[in-house]
Scaffold this active site. Structure first.
Site, short mmCIF file in Angstrom:
data_model
loop_
_atom_site.label_atom_id
_atom_site.label_comp_id
_atom_site.label_asym_id
_atom_site.label_seq_id
_atom_site.Cartn_x
_atom_site.Cartn_y
_atom_site.Cartn_z
N TYR A 19 0.80 -1.23 0.00
CA TYR A 19 0.00 0.00 0.00
C TYR A 19 0.84 1.28 0.00
O TYR A 19 0.27 2.38 0.02
CB TYR A 19 -0.93 0.00 1.21
CG TYR A 19 -1.88 -1.16 1.22
CD1 TYR A 19 -2.99 -1.19 0.38
CD2 TYR A 19 -1.67 -2.26 2.06
CE1 TYR A 19 -3.86 -2.26 0.38
CE2 TYR A 19 -2.54 -3.34 2.07
CZ TYR A 19 -3.63 -3.34 1.22
OH TYR A 19 -4.49 -4.41 1.21
N HIS A 24 -4.97 6.13 -0.73
CA HIS A 24 -5.56 5.93 0.59
C HIS A 24 -4.54 6.18 1.69
O HIS A 24 -4.93 6.39 2.85
CB HIS A 24 -6.08 4.49 0.68
CG HIS A 24 -7.41 4.35 1.35
ND1 HIS A 24 -8.27 5.40 1.61
CD2 HIS A 24 -8.05 3.24 1.83
CE1 HIS A 24 -9.37 4.96 2.20
NE2 HIS A 24 -9.25 3.66 2.36
N TYR A 70 -4.79 -1.70 9.75
CA TYR A 70 -5.59 -1.52 8.54
C TYR A 70 -6.63 -0.44 8.82
O TYR A 70 -7.03 -0.18 9.94
CB TYR A 70 -6.22 -2.82 8.04
CG TYR A 70 -5.18 -3.74 7.44
CD1 TYR A 70 -4.73 -3.55 6.13
CD2 TYR A 70 -4.62 -4.78 8.19
CE1 TYR A 70 -3.75 -4.36 5.59
CE2 TYR A 70 -3.64 -5.61 7.65
CZ TYR A 70 -3.21 -5.38 6.35
OH TYR A 70 -2.23 -6.18 5.82
N ASN A 72 -9.79 0.11 8.49
CA ASN A 72 -11.09 -0.07 9.14
C ASN A 72 -11.02 -0.17 10.66
O ASN A 72 -12.04 -0.08 11.33
CB ASN A 72 -11.79 -1.32 8.59
CG ASN A 72 -12.15 -1.19 7.13
OD1 ASN A 72 -11.85 -0.19 6.49
ND2 ASN A 72 -12.80 -2.21 6.60
N ASN A 118 -13.93 4.84 6.06
CA ASN A 118 -13.92 3.79 7.08
C ASN A 118 -12.94 4.09 8.22
O ASN A 118 -13.17 3.70 9.36
CB ASN A 118 -13.59 2.45 6.45
CG ASN A 118 -14.72 1.92 5.60
OD1 ASN A 118 -15.89 2.23 5.84
ND2 ASN A 118 -14.39 1.13 4.58
#
Length: 206
Positions: A19, A24, A70, A72, A118
């Site tokens: 990532y 994001h 992560y 969320n 999120n």
């Protein structure tokens, strides 16, 4: 947030090399740039479920946190740090990507809903309030219609910036770092007057 009040700066993103550099993760990118500017390194802190560093912002020491839970579950890391250091929620600032803002635009707010994000939703859930400061960093939205946006959201936020976009991102992150000093020295409202009006050079779409 009053001048000198900031004590915890959280960048939202997803952990792992997969990532790195994705849209994001622009919150992580901002903290990485700040740490590099201050010549400090992040270290794993299991009690905070994340990576942490400490820097001077204005005249105060501020802890930087990149949750490794992560996106969320970002709120778990934020809650753990708030509790451990005995901080108030108004000493927190969250850096977060925002598809509703064009790439190059910024929005500094003292409170607000998750707006479909999120990571913010998790923070609100674990903090028990939406009354905390956040700096939304625009990454733009994919497509021109709502259908295109829904179909391409995941690939967009988990995609990397193009070479041309990266030039804008560099300008944006420089402005974010300057804005942190303004928040600490002048307070949220006056810093927001500048950050919310920011437009990078060469950005006709902003």
């Amino acid at each position: 947030m009053r001048p000198g009040r900031l004590r915890l700066l959280v960048g939202l993103g997803n952990p792992g090399s997969k990532y790195v550099g994705t849209r994001h993760n622009i919150g992580f990118m901002a903290l990485d740039k700040l740490a590099a500017q201050k010549s400090v390194s992040f270290r794993p802190q299991t009690k905070f479920h994340g990576l942490m560093a400490e820097v001077a912002v204005g005249s105060e020491r501020v802890r930087l946190l990149m949750p490794q839970t992560y996106m969320n579950e970002s709120g778990r890391a934020i809650r753990a740090a708030i509790d451990w250091f005995g901080l108030e929620v108004d000493q927190l600032l969250v850096l977060v990507d925002d598809m509703d803002l064009s790439l190059g635009r910024l929005r500094l707010r003292a409170q607000g809903s998750a707006g479909g994000h999120n990571g913010l939703r998790s923070a609100i859930q674990h903090l028990g309030t939406q009354d905390f400061c956040r700096l939304r960093i625009g990454i733009g939205a994919p497509g021109c219609t709502s259908e295109e946006r829904r179909a391409r959201t995941v690939s967009h936020v988990l995609g990397v910036f193009s070479r041309q976009e990266s030039l804008l991102v560099d300008q944006v992150l420089d402005e974010v770092l300057m804005g942190l000093d303004l928040i600490q020295c002048l307070g949220l409202e006056r810093a927001g007057n500048r950050l919310n009006a920011f437009q990078p050079e060469g950005c006709s779409a902003c």
